[in-house]
Design an enzyme around this catalytic site. Structure first.
Site, PDB file in Angstrom:
ATOM      1  NE  ARG A 145       9.888  -1.439  -4.983  1.00  0.00           N
ATOM      2  CZ  ARG A 145      11.328  -0.768  -4.561  1.00  0.00           C
ATOM      3  NH1 ARG A 145      11.635  -0.740  -4.973  1.00  0.00           N
ATOM      4  NH2 ARG A 145      10.624  -1.216  -3.054  1.00  0.00           N
ATOM      5  N   PRO A 195       1.133  -0.879  -0.091  1.00  0.00           N
ATOM      6  CG  PRO A 195      -0.384  -1.842   1.875  1.00  0.00           C
ATOM      7  CD  PRO A 195       0.529  -2.164   0.899  1.00  0.00           C
ATOM      8  CD  GLU A 196       2.914   3.005  -4.675  1.00  0.00           C
ATOM      9  OE1 GLU A 196       2.383   4.160  -4.917  1.00  0.00           O
ATOM     10  OE2 GLU A 196       3.210   2.527  -4.911  1.00  0.00           O
ATOM     11  CE  LYS A 214       5.846   3.908  -0.051  1.00  0.00           C
ATOM     12  NZ  LYS A 214       6.567   2.875  -0.947  1.00  0.00           N
TER      13      LYS A 214
END
Length: 286
Positions: free
Chosen positions: A272, A2-3, A61
């Site tokens: 990523r 989650p950001e 975050k």
């Protein structure tokens, strides 16, 4: 993970449903869920009993709940952590890790559910004198671009001094917090910037433009509950966000760029992926 928009959605839910309530009991059902609380599960549960929960807070975050006695409960959601407000008689979730019950008659309890057990809760002293009860272990985390106290000029100067590339800088939580892989790619696409652009080349107007796009994309995501690619990210009522339907870059490999029609590309980047338009976001010259 989650950001900022996803964590802010959860924070708002906790603010509505948990703020001001007093903890009656804490049940730790899996020790990994409190592994960052070095004193252990029994200490975590014992110290929280009878504590009154204050304003739900967030920096980037990171999410925390200040309680009495100068302590704060820090939540690390990891890849699959969920903080759910559930009726007390609701069936237990398969991956329920921690349960908070309260001393009132509201009929709801707070549950920490985590399928992959990468997340967890921990209890920390607050930074002395901090009005928000900031946990001392995250005192090094920078403010986020939606924070009214975020200093744009200071960020620009720090960005140029960092001597790195722009996406690496955006993911550096000690420089600017709350931005992760998804919203970095989205903001860079909107800014027509390649992820490997050197930060030393940024002018003040260019930095201001980038910050504007970061704020715009995060605000747009926040308005629709954040980005949910699967059932693992939900708000406190178990509902998913819908911003994945509006993504312009992230996850759109081989799809046409919404600006110029060129096929979007994906490149491996720091374990990523980076998504970009090869025409709108040209790589920097050697």
């Amino acid at each position: 993970m989650p950001e900022l928009p996803e964590v802010e959605v959860v924070r708002r839910g906790l603010q509505r449903w948990v703020r001001g309530r007093t903890v009656a009991e804490v049940e730790v059902r899996h020790p990994r869920a409190v592994r960052r609380h070095t004193a252990g599960a029994v200490d975590f549960a014992t110290r929280l009993k009878g504590q009154r929960i204050g304003e739900a807070r967030r920096r980037g975050k990171y999410l925390w709940l200040p309680v009495t006695d100068g302590l704060s409960v820090l939540a690390h959601l990891g890849m699959s952590g969920q903080l759910l407000v559930q009726p007390q008689d609701a069936p237990d979730e398969k991956h329920l890790r921690i349960r908070f019950t309260f001393d009132d008659d509201a009929g709801t309890e707070l549950r920490f559910v985590d399928q992959r057990t990468f997340g967890g809760l921990s209890l920390h002293d607050a930074v002395p004198g901090d009005p928000e009860g900031l946990p001392d272990v995250i005192a090094h985390i920078a403010r986020d671009p939606l924070d009214p106290a975020f200093d744009d000029d200071a960020f620009h100067e720090a960005l140029r001094r960092r001597r790195t590339t722009v996406k690496r800088a955006l993911l550096d939580q000690s420089l600017i917090s709350g931005v992760g892989n998804i919203y970095a790619d989205e903001a860079l696409w909107r800014s027509r910037l390649h992820y490997d652009r050197p930060t030393a080349t940024f002018t003040r107007p260019r930095t201001a433009e980038l910050l504007g796009h970061i704020r715009d994309v995060m605000s747009a995501a926040l308005a629709v509950g954040g980005t949910s690619f699967d059932s693992l990210y939900v708000n406190v009522n178990g509902e998913s966000g819908y911003f994945e339907r509006s993504l312009d870059a992230y996850g759109r490999e081989d799809e046409p760029c919404r600006r110029c029609g060129t096929a979007m590309r994906r490149r491996p980047w720091m374990n990523r992926s980076s998504y970009f338009c090869p025409r709108c976001q040209r790589p920097p010259r050697p």
